[in-house]
Design a protein around this motif. Structure first.
Motif, PDB file in Angstrom:
ATOM      1  N   LEU A   1       0.821  -1.200   0.000  1.00  0.00           N
ATOM      2  CA  LEU A   1       0.000   0.000   0.000  1.00  0.00           C
ATOM      3  C   LEU A   1       0.859   1.254   0.000  1.00  0.00           C
ATOM      4  N   VAL A   2       2.038   1.161   0.561  1.00  0.00           N
ATOM      5  CA  VAL A   2       2.909   2.318   0.676  1.00  0.00           C
ATOM      6  C   VAL A   2       3.684   2.557  -0.616  1.00  0.00           C
ATOM      7  N   SER A   3       3.968   1.519  -1.371  1.00  0.00           N
ATOM      8  CA  SER A   3       4.811   1.638  -2.562  1.00  0.00           C
ATOM      9  C   SER A   3       4.137   2.474  -3.642  1.00  0.00           C
ATOM     10  N   PRO A   4       4.775   3.581  -4.059  1.00  0.00           N
ATOM     11  CA  PRO A   4       4.183   4.401  -5.119  1.00  0.00           C
ATOM     12  C   PRO A   4       4.132   3.685  -6.464  1.00  0.00           C
ATOM     13  N   VAL A   5       5.052   2.755  -6.706  1.00  0.00           N
ATOM     14  CA  VAL A   5       5.047   2.027  -7.973  1.00  0.00           C
ATOM     15  C   VAL A   5       3.768   1.197  -8.086  1.00  0.00           C
ATOM     16  N   ILE A   6       3.437   0.490  -7.017  1.00  0.00           N
ATOM     17  CA  ILE A   6       2.218  -0.322  -7.026  1.00  0.00           C
ATOM     18  C   ILE A   6       0.986   0.573  -7.041  1.00  0.00           C
ATOM     19  N   LYS A   7       1.048   1.667  -6.301  1.00  0.00           N
ATOM     20  CA  LYS A   7      -0.097   2.578  -6.216  1.00  0.00           C
ATOM     21  C   LYS A   7      -0.471   3.153  -7.587  1.00  0.00           C
ATOM     22  N   TYR A   8       0.528   3.433  -8.432  1.00  0.00           N
ATOM     23  CA  TYR A   8       0.267   4.052  -9.735  1.00  0.00           C
ATOM     24  C   TYR A   8       0.430   3.093 -10.912  1.00  0.00           C
ATOM     25  N   SER A   9       0.620   1.810 -10.667  1.00  0.00           N
ATOM     26  CA  SER A   9       0.824   0.857 -11.767  1.00  0.00           C
ATOM     27  C   SER A   9      -0.398   0.742 -12.671  1.00  0.00           C
ATOM     28  N   HIS A  10      -1.574   1.066 -12.167  1.00  0.00           N
ATOM     29  CA  HIS A  10      -2.791   1.001 -12.990  1.00  0.00           C
ATOM     30  C   HIS A  10      -2.776   2.039 -14.119  1.00  0.00           C
ATOM     31  N   MET A  11      -1.846   2.989 -14.057  1.00  0.00           N
ATOM     32  CA  MET A  11      -1.785   4.032 -15.088  1.00  0.00           C
ATOM     33  C   MET A  11      -1.025   3.598 -16.333  1.00  0.00           C
ATOM     34  N   ILE A  12      -0.361   2.451 -16.280  1.00  0.00           N
ATOM     35  CA  ILE A  12       0.364   1.964 -17.458  1.00  0.00           C
ATOM     36  C   ILE A  12      -0.652   1.700 -18.568  1.00  0.00           C
ATOM     37  N   GLY A  13      -0.387   2.251 -19.739  1.00  0.00           N
ATOM     38  CA  GLY A  13      -1.292   2.108 -20.879  1.00  0.00           C
ATOM     39  C   GLY A  13      -2.290   3.257 -20.988  1.00  0.00           C
ATOM     40  N   LYS A  14      -2.373   4.109 -19.989  1.00  0.00           N
ATOM     41  CA  LYS A  14      -3.281   5.262 -20.025  1.00  0.00           C
ATOM     42  C   LYS A  14      -2.557   6.452 -20.645  1.00  0.00           C
ATOM     43  N   GLU A  15      -3.345   7.383 -21.148  1.00  0.00           N
ATOM     44  CA  GLU A  15      -2.780   8.632 -21.657  1.00  0.00           C
ATOM     45  C   GLU A  15      -2.879   9.686 -20.579  1.00  0.00           C
ATOM     46  N   VAL A  16      -1.775  10.416 -20.389  1.00  0.00           N
ATOM     47  CA  VAL A  16      -1.782  11.500 -19.418  1.00  0.00           C
ATOM     48  C   VAL A  16      -1.516  12.819 -20.130  1.00  0.00           C
ATOM     49  N   THR A  17      -2.201  13.836 -19.666  1.00  0.00           N
ATOM     50  CA  THR A  17      -1.984  15.185 -20.153  1.00  0.00           C
ATOM     51  C   THR A  17      -1.261  15.929 -19.041  1.00  0.00           C
ATOM     52  N   TYR A  18      -0.212  16.679 -19.405  1.00  0.00           N
ATOM     53  CA  TYR A  18       0.607  17.355 -18.396  1.00  0.00           C
ATOM     54  C   TYR A  18       1.174  18.648 -18.971  1.00  0.00           C
ATOM     55  N   GLN A  19       1.585  19.520 -18.069  1.00  0.00           N
ATOM     56  CA  GLN A  19       2.223  20.778 -18.458  1.00  0.00           C
ATOM     57  C   GLN A  19       3.707  20.496 -18.675  1.00  0.00           C
ATOM     58  N   ALA A  20       4.202  20.732 -19.881  1.00  0.00           N
ATOM     59  CA  ALA A  20       5.614  20.517 -20.181  1.00  0.00           C
ATOM     60  C   ALA A  20       6.417  21.755 -19.788  1.00  0.00           C
ATOM     61  N   TYR A  21       7.651  21.523 -19.317  1.00  0.00           N
ATOM     62  CA  TYR A  21       8.550  22.604 -18.925  1.00  0.00           C
ATOM     63  C   TYR A  21       9.890  22.420 -19.623  1.00  0.00           C
ATOM     64  N   ASP A  22      10.549  23.509 -19.919  1.00  0.00           N
ATOM     65  CA  ASP A  22      11.907  23.462 -20.447  1.00  0.00           C
ATOM     66  C   ASP A  22      12.821  23.128 -19.268  1.00  0.00           C
ATOM     67  N   GLU A  23      13.594  22.060 -19.387  1.00  0.00           N
ATOM     68  CA  GLU A  23      14.420  21.603 -18.274  1.00  0.00           C
ATOM     69  C   GLU A  23      15.511  22.602 -17.914  1.00  0.00           C
ATOM     70  N   GLU A  24      16.024  23.324 -18.896  1.00  0.00           N
ATOM     71  CA  GLU A  24      17.115  24.270 -18.628  1.00  0.00           C
ATOM     72  C   GLU A  24      16.627  25.570 -18.007  1.00  0.00           C
ATOM     73  N   THR A  25      15.543  26.117 -18.541  1.00  0.00           N
ATOM     74  CA  THR A  25      15.077  27.422 -18.061  1.00  0.00           C
ATOM     75  C   THR A  25      13.914  27.319 -17.074  1.00  0.00           C
ATOM     76  N   GLY A  26      13.226  26.185 -17.063  1.00  0.00           N
ATOM     77  CA  GLY A  26      12.061  26.041 -16.200  1.00  0.00           C
ATOM     78  C   GLY A  26      10.835  26.740 -16.756  1.00  0.00           C
ATOM     79  N   GLU A  27      10.937  27.218 -17.989  1.00  0.00           N
ATOM     80  CA  GLU A  27       9.849  27.938 -18.641  1.00  0.00           C
ATOM     81  C   GLU A  27       8.736  26.988 -19.066  1.00  0.00           C
ATOM     82  N   LYS A  28       7.489  27.462 -18.919  1.00  0.00           N
ATOM     83  CA  LYS A  28       6.343  26.635 -19.318  1.00  0.00           C
ATOM     84  C   LYS A  28       6.308  26.493 -20.831  1.00  0.00           C
ATOM     85  N   LEU A  29       6.051  25.271 -21.274  1.00  0.00           N
ATOM     86  CA  LEU A  29       5.866  25.000 -22.693  1.00  0.00           C
ATOM     87  C   LEU A  29       4.404  24.624 -22.899  1.00  0.00           C
TER      88      LEU A  29
END
Length: 165
Positions: A77-105
């Protein structure tokens, strides 16, 4: 006349509630009392004594197994890998950031291909090569539902379904 100390009254004593469960300590106490108070001219039968010891051993093994299973369940129950394993195969939408500047993409969408863990946090590994924290996902969806544009593929009115037959 001598006075009685009020701290000795029964109402001032801490209350004890009997436990409805019989543990191994209680079982041993009962067995020892039984052995001490048996009739010396008619001692307990060997088979009966061995049977009670076998029951005690079985009880102790079951308690150990229960503790082991509880520990296993808690660790899962504590393991985050097991907690989020149901997300494999799902599509996620997220805010992308530039790794160097931290600017929102742009906001991006990609399929989850793996889940890993870093410093106790779940990391979603995406099909597009990105890795994001699980709590950075804005939306989670089935990839099938977005491809059908909301149409039910099993619907007899769906023209795509007739072409495939």
């Amino acid at each position: 006349m001598t006075k009685i100390d009020p701290s000795l009254y029964l109402s001032n004593q801490p209350s004890r509630s009997p436990s409805p469960e019989l543990g191994k300590d209680e079982f041993l106490k009962i067995l020892m009392t039984q052995l001490q108070s048996q009739d010396p001219t008619n001692p307990m039968d060997d088979r009966e004594f061995i049977s009670q010891m076998a029951e005690f051993s079985s009880l102790e093994q079951m308690m150990n197994m229960t503790n082991s299973i509880d520990t296993l369940v808690q660790s899962q129950l504590v393991s985050p890998v097991i907690k989020y394993s149901h997300m494999i195969g799902k599509e996620v939408t997220y805010q992308a950031y530039d790794e160097e500047t931290g600017e929102k993409l742009d906001i991006e969408t990609s399929k989850v291909i793996a889940v890993s863990q870093k410093d106790g946090w779940a990391i979603l590994e995406l099909e597009n090569g990105e890795k994001i924290y699980a709590d950075a996902a804005i939306q989670v969806s089935n990839p099938d539902s977005s491809e059908n544009n909301g149409e039910d593929p099993t619907d007899p009115e769906n023209p795509e379904d007739e072409e495939s037959e």
